[in-house]
Design a protein around this motif. Structure first.
Motif: not given
Length: 425
Positions: A263-270, A274-278, A329-331
């Protein structure tokens, strides 16, 4: 056979803490490997041309079998011992991982990760943590369940940045080789340091004074869990616990654990970001679920579940906005959601033990986990299908949020003074 001994002598180290540490690491690593398909989704689409729904289907089967083996793993752990079953499961897991780089077709991925890995990691899952906590601890059991539960959930998230980095820079096969090496080291550690029961080291369970020889498992490995399920199905409490846990699985590893990176990839997040967010969620989950264990020892588990599911629902409804807004906001979402990732387990375990008794709690909770994994399996496949049809995950995230709000209300309907069912001899 009983003999008197002190388990609380200030000069005697309690070996149960070593067992908890080994179990913690095993659950952490096993869950981390179970989460690897989330970072393999895009590389497999690119290299093999497989569709998102097909890859999601493999993950869905693996998640389901991971849960289904739970009640039977409780019987296997009782019959053959914790150490022996952990070593066997890790050996099978290492084998399935080692064969993965050789696959070329989707059915091979389904066999190795949907079936073999699903069964192997299912042996090293939450039921193992509940079994260890029940055998080694009378006092602080809720806290230990919280710690071990947190390790399983955190493992799903913590290793993803490293594995994603390896995947992006060296290729997915090197990430698999890394996982094989880690599992083999863990297998050796388990073989050396793990023990089945306090009696094996001449100790009493924490909080008691008597060394008690464990009763041998006398039932059938396959029939006893099924008979336990038959009895549990007669209880309204079981249905409420199973129903809320279905929604728990739907909203955690099935949805966020499987699809957030995509989903993050759909929004241009590498992918690595994204794995770092998880992983960030995993750190806060370790805090939140451990704290949940502490709270479970002190407060009404039904009310805790009400707040956990309610707050999780609100965070998921907020997620589509966070993806479209600033990275900050994702953080915020990662912190808030991470604290609540799987904080539901300690109060659910306590309610199962109160209703069905300590001896049957592991198997009953194993069946509750089956419903959790059915929910996770549904979300893993369903969210991938929704994304393939609509081009966005928004509907899946918002739906999961409202489902969690329903679960919060269901938790309050669990009987406060449920009496234990009588086990049949």
């Amino acid at each position: 056979m009983q003999s008197s001994a002190s388990s609380s002598s200030p000069t005697k180290f309690f070996y149960g803490w070593v067992v908890v540490l080994v179990t913690f690491v095993a659950l952490l690593i096993s869950a981390g490997i179970r989460s690897m398909p989330s970072i393999l989704m895009v590389p497999f689409e690119t290299e093999f041309g497989w569709e998102r729904s097909g890859i999601s289907g493999v993950i869905s089967v693996g998640i389901f079998l991971y849960g289904l083996v739970g009640p039977f793993s409780a019987a296997l752990l009782a019959k053959f011992g914790v150490r022996r079953m952990m070593v066997a499961a890790l050996a099978v897991l290492a084998g399935s991982l080692a064969l993965t780089p050789l696959m070329t077709h989707l059915w091979q991925y389904q066999l190795l990760w949907g079936v073999v890995s699903g069964f192997a990691t299912g042996m090293i899952a939450n039921v193992l943590g509940v079994t260890v906590a029940s055998r080694w601890f009378v006092q602080r059991r809720g806290l230990v369940v919280g710690i071990l539960t947190a390790s399983a959930a955190t493992g799903q998230l913590l290793f993803l940045p490293l594995l994603a980095h390896i995947t992006v820079n060296q290729g997915w096969r090197y990430a698999i080789y890394t996982a094989v090496g880690v599992v083999l080291v863990l297998l050796i550690v388990v073989a050396i340091f793990m023990r089945n029961h306090p009696y094996d080291v001449g100790s009493a369970a924490y909080g008691t004074e008597e060394v008690v020889k464990p009763e041998p498992f006398r039932g059938s490995i396959f029939l006893t869990p099924l008979l336990t399920l038959r009895d549990a199905l007669r209880s309204k409490t079981f249905w409420l616990l199973a129903g809320t846990f279905f929604f728990c699985g739907f909203s955690t590893n099935g949805l966020i654990g499987t699809h957030l990176i995509a989903a993050c990839g759909d929004h241009g997040i590498e992918e690595v970001t994204a794995a770092g967010l998880l992983a960030f969620m995993g750190i806060f989950d370790l805090v939140g679920t451990t704290m949940s264990g502490w709270l479970t020892d002190r407060f009404d588990s039904r009310k805790l579940l009400f707040w956990y599911y309610g707050l999780r629902g609100l965070s998921l409804i907020f997620l589509p906005y966070a993806l479209d807004a600033t990275p900050a906001m994702l953080v915020v979402f990662s912190i808030f959601y991470g604290l609540d990732w799987i904080a539901t387990v300690p109060p659910t375990v306590k309610l199962a033990a109160q209703t069905f008794g300590k001896e049957r709690a592991g198997m009953v909770f194993g069946w509750v986990v089956v419903f959790h994994q059915i929910g996770a399996s549904t979300a893993a496949y369903g969210a991938g299908l929704v994304r393939q049809i609509s081009g966005t995950y928004t509907t899946a995230f918002v739906t999961a949020g409202f489902i969690c709000l329903i679960a919060s209300l269901m938790a309050l309907r669990i009987s406060k003074n449920a009496s234990a069912l009588q086990a049949k001899a």
